[in-house]
Design a protein around this motif. Sequence first.
Motif, short mmCIF file in Angstrom:
data_model
loop_
_atom_site.label_atom_id
_atom_site.label_comp_id
_atom_site.label_asym_id
_atom_site.label_seq_id
_atom_site.Cartn_x
_atom_site.Cartn_y
_atom_site.Cartn_z
N ILE A 220 0.85 -1.19 0.00
CA ILE A 220 0.00 0.00 0.00
C ILE A 220 0.89 1.24 0.00
O ILE A 220 1.82 1.35 0.80
N ARG A 221 0.57 2.17 -0.91
CA ARG A 221 1.27 3.46 -0.97
C ARG A 221 0.32 4.50 -1.57
O ARG A 221 -0.26 4.26 -2.63
N ASP A 222 0.16 5.61 -0.87
CA ASP A 222 -0.64 6.73 -1.39
C ASP A 222 -2.05 6.32 -1.82
O ASP A 222 -2.53 6.74 -2.87
N GLY A 223 -2.70 5.47 -1.01
CA GLY A 223 -4.07 5.06 -1.33
C GLY A 223 -4.18 4.09 -2.49
O GLY A 223 -5.25 3.93 -3.07
N LYS A 224 -3.07 3.43 -2.81
CA LYS A 224 -3.05 2.48 -3.93
C LYS A 224 -2.47 1.15 -3.46
O LYS A 224 -1.65 1.10 -2.55
N TYR A 225 -2.92 0.08 -4.12
CA TYR A 225 -2.33 -1.25 -3.96
C TYR A 225 -1.41 -1.51 -5.14
O TYR A 225 -1.74 -1.13 -6.28
N LEU A 226 -0.31 -2.20 -4.87
CA LEU A 226 0.51 -2.70 -5.97
C LEU A 226 -0.13 -4.01 -6.43
O LEU A 226 -0.21 -4.97 -5.67
N MET A 227 -0.61 -4.01 -7.65
CA MET A 227 -1.31 -5.17 -8.20
C MET A 227 -0.47 -5.82 -9.29
O MET A 227 0.28 -5.15 -10.00
N LEU A 228 -0.63 -7.12 -9.42
CA LEU A 228 0.07 -7.91 -10.43
C LEU A 228 -0.95 -8.44 -11.43
O LEU A 228 -1.85 -9.19 -11.05
N HIS A 229 -0.81 -8.03 -12.67
CA HIS A 229 -1.67 -8.53 -13.75
C HIS A 229 -0.98 -9.75 -14.33
O HIS A 229 0.05 -9.64 -15.00
N ARG A 230 -1.55 -10.93 -14.05
CA ARG A 230 -0.90 -12.20 -14.41
C ARG A 230 -1.07 -12.45 -15.91
O ARG A 230 -2.13 -12.88 -16.36
N THR A 231 -0.01 -12.21 -16.65
CA THR A 231 -0.08 -12.30 -18.11
C THR A 231 1.03 -13.14 -18.74
O THR A 231 0.96 -13.43 -19.93
N LYS A 232 2.04 -13.54 -17.99
CA LYS A 232 3.24 -14.09 -18.61
C LYS A 232 3.36 -15.60 -18.60
O LYS A 232 4.06 -16.16 -19.42
N LYS A 233 2.69 -16.29 -17.67
CA LYS A 233 2.79 -17.75 -17.62
C LYS A 233 1.72 -18.36 -18.50
O LYS A 233 0.58 -17.93 -18.49
N GLU A 234 2.09 -19.38 -19.25
CA GLU A 234 1.12 -20.05 -20.13
C GLU A 234 0.09 -20.85 -19.33
O GLU A 234 -1.09 -20.80 -19.62
N VAL A 235 0.56 -21.61 -18.35
CA VAL A 235 -0.35 -22.40 -17.51
C VAL A 235 -0.42 -21.70 -16.16
O VAL A 235 0.53 -21.72 -15.38
N ASP A 236 -1.57 -21.06 -15.90
CA ASP A 236 -1.71 -20.23 -14.70
C ASP A 236 -3.18 -20.09 -14.38
O ASP A 236 -3.94 -19.52 -15.16
N VAL A 237 -3.61 -20.58 -13.21
CA VAL A 237 -5.01 -20.46 -12.81
C VAL A 237 -5.40 -18.98 -12.70
O VAL A 237 -6.57 -18.63 -12.85
N ASN A 238 -4.42 -18.11 -12.47
CA ASN A 238 -4.67 -16.67 -12.35
C ASN A 238 -4.49 -15.91 -13.66
O ASN A 238 -4.54 -14.69 -13.66
N LYS A 239 -4.28 -16.59 -14.77
CA LYS A 239 -3.99 -15.92 -16.03
C LYS A 239 -5.07 -14.89 -16.36
O LYS A 239 -6.26 -15.17 -16.34
N GLY A 240 -4.61 -13.66 -16.65
CA GLY A 240 -5.51 -12.58 -17.00
C GLY A 240 -6.12 -11.85 -15.82
O GLY A 240 -6.76 -10.83 -15.98
N LYS A 241 -5.93 -12.37 -14.61
CA LYS A 241 -6.48 -11.76 -13.41
C LYS A 241 -5.46 -10.80 -12.78
O LYS A 241 -4.27 -10.91 -12.98
N TRP A 242 -5.98 -9.87 -11.99
CA TRP A 242 -5.18 -8.97 -11.19
C TRP A 242 -5.20 -9.50 -9.76
O TRP A 242 -6.27 -9.75 -9.21
#
Length: 159
Positions: A9-31
Amino acid sequence: MKFTLCYLIRDGKYLMLHRTKKEVDVNKGKWIGVGGKLEEDETPAQGIVREIKEETGYDAHDCIFRGVVVFKYNNNPPEDMYLFTCQDFSGSQKICDEGDLAWVDIDKIEDLNIWDGDRIFHRLLREGKGLGEDKIYLTLDYKDDVLMSDKLEYRKDLI
């Protein structure tokens, strides 16, 4: 299996990860937040500090344990995710090999492609839940990307 998950958390924001790089990923495309699988004999507190460094480049100084999210996905064994927030970190952000990192206004998180269960614990984090002795214990049961059920408890015995 046990995992960690943290929202820096910084300045009212979360650092989010947009999962885009792994081919096999249950989180693919999710933040999602940053984190990952615990290594053998690693505590959740040790694991989240390591994962933050690996994925973001930041050195976490004080991660606050907020609770456990039990993630049940299809017929896979349940996964325990130890949920943290962190406002005390230093260093420089690096490129993540799992996706794209972005600082997102906390009130805009709902606009992202996130898991429906994440919406529940994001609300709880915004409300300040899990900061005292009563930690969040949230069970999420998914069939593919559809949240089938959720159960929220507050517990003192998690770590």
